[in-house]
Design a protein around this motif. Structure first.
Motif, mmCIF file in Angstrom:
data_model
loop_
_atom_site.group_PDB
_atom_site.id
_atom_site.type_symbol
_atom_site.label_atom_id
_atom_site.label_comp_id
_atom_site.label_asym_id
_atom_site.label_seq_id
_atom_site.Cartn_x
_atom_site.Cartn_y
_atom_site.Cartn_z
ATOM 1 N N PHE A 225 -11.417 -0.320 4.910
ATOM 2 C CA PHE A 225 -12.464 0.627 5.294
ATOM 3 C C PHE A 225 -12.988 0.400 6.710
ATOM 4 O O PHE A 225 -13.695 1.257 7.241
ATOM 5 C CB PHE A 225 -13.644 0.542 4.324
ATOM 6 C CG PHE A 225 -13.417 1.214 3.015
ATOM 7 C CD1 PHE A 225 -13.752 2.551 2.832
ATOM 8 C CD2 PHE A 225 -12.864 0.536 1.947
ATOM 9 C CE1 PHE A 225 -13.546 3.184 1.619
ATOM 10 C CE2 PHE A 225 -12.660 1.155 0.725
ATOM 11 C CZ PHE A 225 -12.998 2.491 0.563
ATOM 12 N N GLY A 226 -12.706 -0.756 7.311
ATOM 13 C CA GLY A 226 -13.283 -1.062 8.602
ATOM 14 C C GLY A 226 -14.710 -1.586 8.455
ATOM 15 O O GLY A 226 -15.245 -1.688 7.358
ATOM 16 N N ARG A 227 -15.323 -1.906 9.579
ATOM 17 C CA ARG A 227 -16.645 -2.530 9.546
ATOM 18 C C ARG A 227 -17.687 -1.626 8.888
ATOM 19 O O ARG A 227 -18.459 -2.074 8.034
ATOM 20 C CB ARG A 227 -17.096 -2.887 10.968
ATOM 21 C CG ARG A 227 -16.288 -4.002 11.601
ATOM 22 C CD ARG A 227 -16.956 -4.507 12.857
ATOM 23 N NE ARG A 227 -16.994 -3.503 13.918
ATOM 24 C CZ ARG A 227 -16.063 -3.351 14.847
ATOM 25 N NH1 ARG A 227 -14.988 -4.120 14.837
ATOM 26 N NH2 ARG A 227 -16.191 -2.446 15.790
ATOM 27 N N LEU A 228 -17.746 -0.367 9.299
ATOM 28 C CA LEU A 228 -18.751 0.541 8.750
ATOM 29 C C LEU A 228 -18.552 0.739 7.261
ATOM 30 O O LEU A 228 -19.494 0.631 6.464
ATOM 31 C CB LEU A 228 -18.690 1.892 9.473
ATOM 32 C CG LEU A 228 -19.662 2.962 8.975
ATOM 33 C CD1 LEU A 228 -21.099 2.502 9.138
ATOM 34 C CD2 LEU A 228 -19.439 4.281 9.729
ATOM 35 N N GLY A 229 -17.317 1.010 6.849
ATOM 36 C CA GLY A 229 -17.044 1.226 5.433
ATOM 37 C C GLY A 229 -17.256 -0.028 4.610
ATOM 38 O O GLY A 229 -17.736 0.030 3.473
ATOM 39 N N SER A 230 -16.931 -1.187 5.160
ATOM 40 C CA SER A 230 -17.111 -2.442 4.434
ATOM 41 C C SER A 230 -18.592 -2.703 4.175
ATOM 42 O O SER A 230 -18.977 -3.123 3.079
ATOM 43 C CB SER A 230 -16.510 -3.596 5.232
ATOM 44 O OG SER A 230 -16.617 -4.807 4.528
ATOM 45 N N ALA B 24 -13.867 1.773 11.744
ATOM 46 C CA ALA B 24 -14.003 2.563 10.519
ATOM 47 C C ALA B 24 -12.682 3.230 10.171
ATOM 48 O O ALA B 24 -11.902 3.598 11.047
ATOM 49 C CB ALA B 24 -15.089 3.622 10.675
ATOM 50 N N ASN B 25 -12.440 3.375 8.874
ATOM 51 C CA ASN B 25 -11.361 4.219 8.354
ATOM 52 C C ASN B 25 -12.043 5.488 7.864
ATOM 53 O O ASN B 25 -12.521 5.556 6.728
ATOM 54 C CB ASN B 25 -10.633 3.503 7.219
ATOM 55 C CG ASN B 25 -9.539 4.348 6.580
ATOM 56 O OD1 ASN B 25 -9.400 5.532 6.871
ATOM 57 N ND2 ASN B 25 -8.762 3.735 5.686
ATOM 58 N N TRP B 26 -12.119 6.488 8.728
ATOM 59 C CA TRP B 26 -12.913 7.669 8.427
ATOM 60 C C TRP B 26 -12.407 8.459 7.223
ATOM 61 O O TRP B 26 -13.223 8.910 6.408
ATOM 62 C CB TRP B 26 -13.021 8.560 9.660
ATOM 63 C CG TRP B 26 -13.859 7.943 10.730
ATOM 64 C CD1 TRP B 26 -13.442 7.423 11.920
ATOM 65 C CD2 TRP B 26 -15.271 7.722 10.680
ATOM 66 N NE1 TRP B 26 -14.493 6.897 12.626
ATOM 67 C CE2 TRP B 26 -15.637 7.069 11.886
ATOM 68 C CE3 TRP B 26 -16.260 8.004 9.745
ATOM 69 C CZ2 TRP B 26 -16.944 6.709 12.167
ATOM 70 C CZ3 TRP B 26 -17.561 7.648 10.021
ATOM 71 C CH2 TRP B 26 -17.900 7.009 11.217
ATOM 72 N N ILE C 147 -13.760 6.613 4.156
ATOM 73 C CA ILE C 147 -15.209 6.736 4.001
ATOM 74 C C ILE C 147 -15.578 8.126 3.519
ATOM 75 O O ILE C 147 -16.390 8.293 2.596
ATOM 76 C CB ILE C 147 -15.915 6.407 5.329
ATOM 77 C CG1 ILE C 147 -15.717 4.927 5.678
ATOM 78 C CG2 ILE C 147 -17.402 6.736 5.250
ATOM 79 C CD1 ILE C 147 -16.207 4.553 7.059
ATOM 80 N N GLY D 277 -8.293 3.494 10.811
ATOM 81 C CA GLY D 277 -8.764 2.114 10.901
ATOM 82 C C GLY D 277 -7.640 1.103 10.963
ATOM 83 O O GLY D 277 -7.832 -0.056 10.594
#
Length: 474
Positions: free
Chosen positions: A97-102, A392-394, A397, A453
């Motif tokens: 998910f990347g930083r934001l998703g995590s 992020a993996n948009w 998310i 991501g």
């Protein structure tokens, strides 16, 4: 899996985030663990609520069993994801998910687990009130919430072993005795009839509540200690479903029928059943309830702690017990607030059935479907630090948020929502929507790795990974 061992061998940070094969547990450890998790008061309470909704005994057991089968359809690939990668749910979200998703999924992990822990400790306080007339339910629930972190803080193996190998078997034997005594003592026409219900719960909604009751959502956290074979967890999961969603649901239905208790009288019903089937030994009823609720909530605290470690465990000087104390405070706060939540059990079960499973489904699609469908392969080893992870993996998310919003609307969980639509088995539909949305959005953005991501400078290094595993094994 021995929970105390899992605490000592944390494997929940980017520095030590993959469980080596040498640390994997036997199937019998998982069988003991999941039997304990299933032998809980949550499932007795579920059967109690089915009775209040006017379900016959057969209908209550059918709703529980079908919910369990739906859960297995989710749990097997989720467990496989954990065993193949050896990583916690939260750590996997960094790569996928990347930083934001995590960060988002970690908050979901903490929120759902805190809700279940708050419900459990309030239920335990209600049982004490039913047994001894103590009152002060919110205060007692908060005290239990603070004390409940002890196992995760220090790994008191004796307490955990007592709950697993003594209390859980006693609880199962007791509920089995209760069910058999009820089947032989309650007239057949009463067992087959629908009791006068005071709440409305359509059958599909009842199955959905069963799914939410058995759902953890962070299955990779547990099964990363298992053997990496798809069908390997099947036996422990089947036993858990049979114990929790069949036997204990039937026991909860019997509690309501035998005691004649009202919908909010679970405590008095428990006191009646202790007198009915435990020879009136109130102290024994209190001991069994306390040990089992604390043991089961080790799992909730563990879920919260691994999620918290994902966010802050890398900080200089930070220790795992710091995270444990913060999570104890979170649960204490939610436990104090929980009695103010209308239909709290159904609300927590509803969110539990959609929030985390949708994220897990997306991760399963990412690791098992996209490589075959689109030729997209995402490395998840070594575990990236927060700085190394993509922003992020948009598509992932958006897929999770869209599926969770759909599920929340379908279950009537949105703030201010007055009408609950009848659209089938909402939880399963939300899982499928999450997977399909992600696959579709991934196909649209496949030519832009950054949008998914996938960092070009982050590739799995088999030699480095082997060296890393060797370090963890030593």
């Amino acid at each position: 899996m021995e929970l105390a061992d899992a605490v000592r061998h944390d494997y929940s940070t980017s520095r030590a985030g993959i469980v080596p094969l040498s640390e994997r547990r036997s199937r019998y450890h998982f069988l003991a663990l999941w039997t304990t998790l299933a032998a809980g008061f949550t499932f007795l309470f579920l059967g109690f609520q089915y009775h209040d909704a006017g379900y016959s005994l057969a209908k209550a057991v059918a709703a529980g069993a079908l919910g369990g089968l739906a859960y297995l359809g989710y749990a097997l690939p989720a467990a496989y994801l954990g065993s193949v990668t050896g990583q916690t749910h939260a750590l996997l979200t960094r790569s996928i998910f990347g930083r934001l998703g995590s960060a988002l999924v970690s908050l979901l992990l903490i929120g759902v687990a805190a809700g279940w822990a708050a419900f459990a400790f309030n239920l335990l306080a209600t049982l004490y009130d039913g047994l001894f007339g103590w009152g002060n339910i919110a205060l007692i629930a908060v005290l239990f919430a603070v004390l409940g972190i002890v196992n995760n803080l220090f790994g008191f193996t004796g307490i955990a072993a007592f709950a697993r190998y003594v209390v859980a078997p006693v609880m199962i034997i007791w509920v089995l005795y209760l069910v058999v005594k009820g089947l032989t003592g309650i007239p057949a026409e009463v067992l087959g009839a629908s009791p006068p219900g005071t709440t409305e719960l359509p059958f599909l909604a009842g199955i959905g509540v069963a799914i939410g009751s058995v759902m953890w959502g962070n299955e990779p956290d547990t099964w990363r200690y298992g053997k990496p074979r798809f069908d390997w967890p099947l036996l422990p999961l089947l036993v858990a479903v049979a114990v929790g969603l069949v036997l204990f649901v039937a026991g909860g239905w019997m509690m309501a029928e035998l005691s004649g208790a009202g919908p909010f009288d679970f405590g008095p019903a428990y006191r009646y059943v202790v007198g009915y089937s435990l020879f009136g030994a109130l102290w024994l009823g209190a001991l069994v309830a306390t040990a089992l609720v604390v043991a089961i909530n080790d799992g909730n605290y563990y879920e919260m702690t691994t999620a918290g470690q994902n966010v802050v465990g890398h900080a200089p000087g930070w220790r795992r017990w710091h995270t444990c104390l913060i999570m104890a405070g979170v649960v204490a706060l939610v436990a104090w607030w929980f009695p103010r939540l209308e239909h709290g059990f159904f609300t927590v079960a509803g969110w539990s059935s959609i929030a985390l499973p949708c994220a897990t489904v997306v991760m399963c699609v990412d690791q098992f479907v996209l490589p075959r469908l689109l030729g997209i392969t995402r490395p998840v080893t070594p575990v990236p630090s927060w700085r190394e992870a993509a922003p992020a993996n948009w598509p992932a998310i958006v897929a999770v948020l869209g599926a969770v919003l759909f599920g929340a609307w379908g279950l009537g969980l949105l703030p201010g929502q007055e009408v609950v639509p009848s659209i089938g088995l909402v939880a399963v539909e939300a899982w499928l929507l999450a997977g399909l949305l992600y696959a579709g959005l991934a196909a649209l953005t496949a030519r832009v790795p950054a949008a998914l991501g996938i960092r070009r400078d982050h590739r799995a290094d088999p030699v480095a990974s082997a060296d890393r595993e060797g370090e963890l094994t030593r």
